[in-house]
Design an enzyme around this catalytic site. Structure first.
Site, PDB file in Angstrom:
ATOM      1  CE  LYS A  45     -59.140 -67.046  10.082  1.00 19.16           C
ATOM      2  NZ  LYS A  45     -57.843 -67.076  10.140  1.00 19.16           N
ATOM      3  N   GLY A  46     -64.000 -62.885   7.479  1.00 17.84           N
ATOM      4  CA  GLY A  46     -64.185 -61.715   7.033  1.00 17.84           C
ATOM      5  C   GLY A  46     -65.193 -60.684   7.642  1.00 17.84           C
ATOM      6  CG  ASP A 106     -65.852 -61.243  -7.039  1.00 18.16           C
ATOM      7  OD1 ASP A 106     -66.442 -60.758  -8.101  1.00 18.16           O
ATOM      8  OD2 ASP A 106     -64.959 -61.581  -7.297  1.00 18.16           O
ATOM      9  CE  LYS A 134     -64.474 -57.624  -5.244  1.00 13.44           C
ATOM     10  NZ  LYS A 134     -63.384 -58.441  -5.518  1.00 13.44           N
ATOM     11  CG  PHE A 157     -58.008 -57.973  -3.202  1.00  8.20           C
ATOM     12  CD1 PHE A 157     -58.701 -58.980  -3.836  1.00  8.20           C
ATOM     13  CD2 PHE A 157     -57.438 -57.894  -2.020  1.00  8.20           C
ATOM     14  CE1 PHE A 157     -59.099 -59.911  -2.994  1.00  8.20           C
ATOM     15  CE2 PHE A 157     -57.691 -58.943  -1.129  1.00  8.20           C
ATOM     16  CZ  PHE A 157     -58.496 -60.100  -1.548  1.00  8.20           C
ATOM     17  CG  ASP A 164     -58.081 -61.976   4.513  1.00 12.19           C
ATOM     18  OD1 ASP A 164     -59.201 -61.828   4.103  1.00 12.19           O
ATOM     19  OD2 ASP A 164     -57.048 -62.821   4.409  1.00 12.19           O
TER      20      ASP A 164
HETATM   21  P1  IMP Z   1     -67.265 -65.008  -4.109  1.00 15.85           P
HETATM   22  O1  IMP Z   1     -67.519 -66.281  -3.458  1.00 15.85           O
HETATM   23  O2  IMP Z   1     -66.498 -64.849  -5.128  1.00 15.85           O
HETATM   24  O3  IMP Z   1     -68.652 -64.168  -3.967  1.00 15.85           O
HETATM   25  O4  IMP Z   1     -66.373 -63.965  -3.048  1.00 15.85           O
HETATM   26  C1  IMP Z   1     -66.481 -63.885  -1.777  1.00 15.85           C
HETATM   27  C2  IMP Z   1     -65.385 -63.984  -0.604  1.00 15.85           C
HETATM   28  O5  IMP Z   1     -64.261 -63.719  -1.429  1.00 15.85           O
HETATM   29  C3  IMP Z   1     -65.756 -63.192   0.265  1.00 15.85           C
HETATM   30  O6  IMP Z   1     -66.350 -63.692   1.427  1.00 15.85           O
HETATM   31  C4  IMP Z   1     -64.307 -62.486   0.690  1.00 15.85           C
HETATM   32  O7  IMP Z   1     -63.782 -63.583   1.695  1.00 15.85           O
HETATM   33  C5  IMP Z   1     -63.696 -63.148  -0.640  1.00 15.85           C
HETATM   34  N1  IMP Z   1     -63.315 -61.744  -1.170  1.00 15.85           N
HETATM   35  C6  IMP Z   1     -63.740 -61.434  -2.439  1.00 15.85           C
HETATM   36  N2  IMP Z   1     -63.290 -60.155  -2.909  1.00 15.85           N
HETATM   37  C7  IMP Z   1     -62.677 -59.767  -1.777  1.00 15.85           C
HETATM   38  C8  IMP Z   1     -61.734 -58.399  -1.862  1.00 15.85           C
HETATM   39  O8  IMP Z   1     -61.871 -57.336  -2.654  1.00 15.85           O
HETATM   40  N3  IMP Z   1     -61.073 -58.437  -0.579  1.00 15.85           N
HETATM   41  C9  IMP Z   1     -61.063 -59.300   0.235  1.00 15.85           C
HETATM   42  N4  IMP Z   1     -61.782 -60.508   0.321  1.00 15.85           N
HETATM   43  C10 IMP Z   1     -62.514 -60.673  -0.907  1.00 15.85           C
HETATM   44 MG    MG Z   2     -64.840 -64.257   3.335  1.00 13.11          MG
END
Ligand code: IMP
Ligand code: MG
Length: 188
Positions: A45-46, A106, A134, A157, A164
């Site tokens: 949803k982000g 991330d 990040k 965070f 969210d």
């Molecule tokens: P990754 O798969 O580790 O790259 O993380 C990406 C997903 O994790 C994003 O689509 C976000 O939904 C969630 N996410 C990562 N870091 C944050 C943060 O600081 N705040 C909120 N959601 C995050």
């Molecule tokens: Mg997300």
């Protein structure tokens, strides 16, 4: 005991700055995809607020669809696996220039899972786009390339503007960071 006001999210990128960053990114995408009618695929949803603003900053023909990707559950640490749901149909993606749009990268696991999933639907090309990346994050080690980013992510965070923590804070207009103690307020 911490009170609500002590643990209130703190603004890191305010609404005005977000708007300018998204406008810049939209202009860049419009210039690169002017004749390609890109399909922007928002990771729910982000990305929903970011994508809503982004498409209005893209002044060439484009289309929108959504894909559901979840990796964080109710906490601030990735579960390490990505669930993908609600895929657009193969015929909607085949031959299209897809741009995957997520809120924040991330480890890059989410984008990687999205790329692998969408690739099977036979698009003409896949681009990657995120509001935030990040810095120095693990996604670089996996060789993941983010083609369009609006901002380097501030430390901590992040919540607000669609992001969210356990479904809270998506409605904040500014991008904020949560004080470390805020997780104590989350019901698991
Ligand atoms: P990754 O798969 O580790 O790259 O993380 C990406 C997903 O994790 C994003 O689509 C976000 O939904 C969630 N996410 C990562 N870091 C944050 C943060 O600081 N705040 C909120 N959601 C995050
Ligand atoms: Mg997300």
């Amino acid at each position: 005991m911490a009170t609500r006001s002590e643990s209130a999210p703190r603004v890191r990128i305010d609404a005005g700055e977000l708007s300018r960053g998204v406008a810049r990114l939209g202009a860049e995408i419009a210039a690169d995809y002017a004749d390609r009618n890109p399909l922007l695929l928002g990771a729910l949803k982000g990305s929903f607020i970011f994508l809503a603003d982004l498409v209005r900053a893209i002044d060439v023909p484009c289309e929108v669809d959504f894909i559901m990707a979840a990796s964080y559950g109710a906490g601030t640490v990735s579960r390490g696996s990505v669930d993908i749901d609600h895929l657009p149909s193969g015929s909607a993606v085949a031959g299209r220039h897809v741009i995957l749009v997520d809120d924040i990268v991330d480890t890059g696991r989410t984008q990687r899972a999205l790329i692998d999933t969408v690739r099977k639907l036979d698009p003409a090309s896949i681009g990657t786009c995120a509001l935030l990346v990040k810095n120095g994050s693990a996604h670089k080690r996996s060789g993941l390339r983010i083609d369009y980013r609006a901002f380097d992510a501030p430390e901590g965070f992040l919540v607000g503007y669609g992001l969210d923590l356990a479904e809270r804070y998506r409605n904040l207009s500014d991008l904020c960071v949560l004080p470390d103690d805020d997780e104590t307020h989350v019901k698991r």
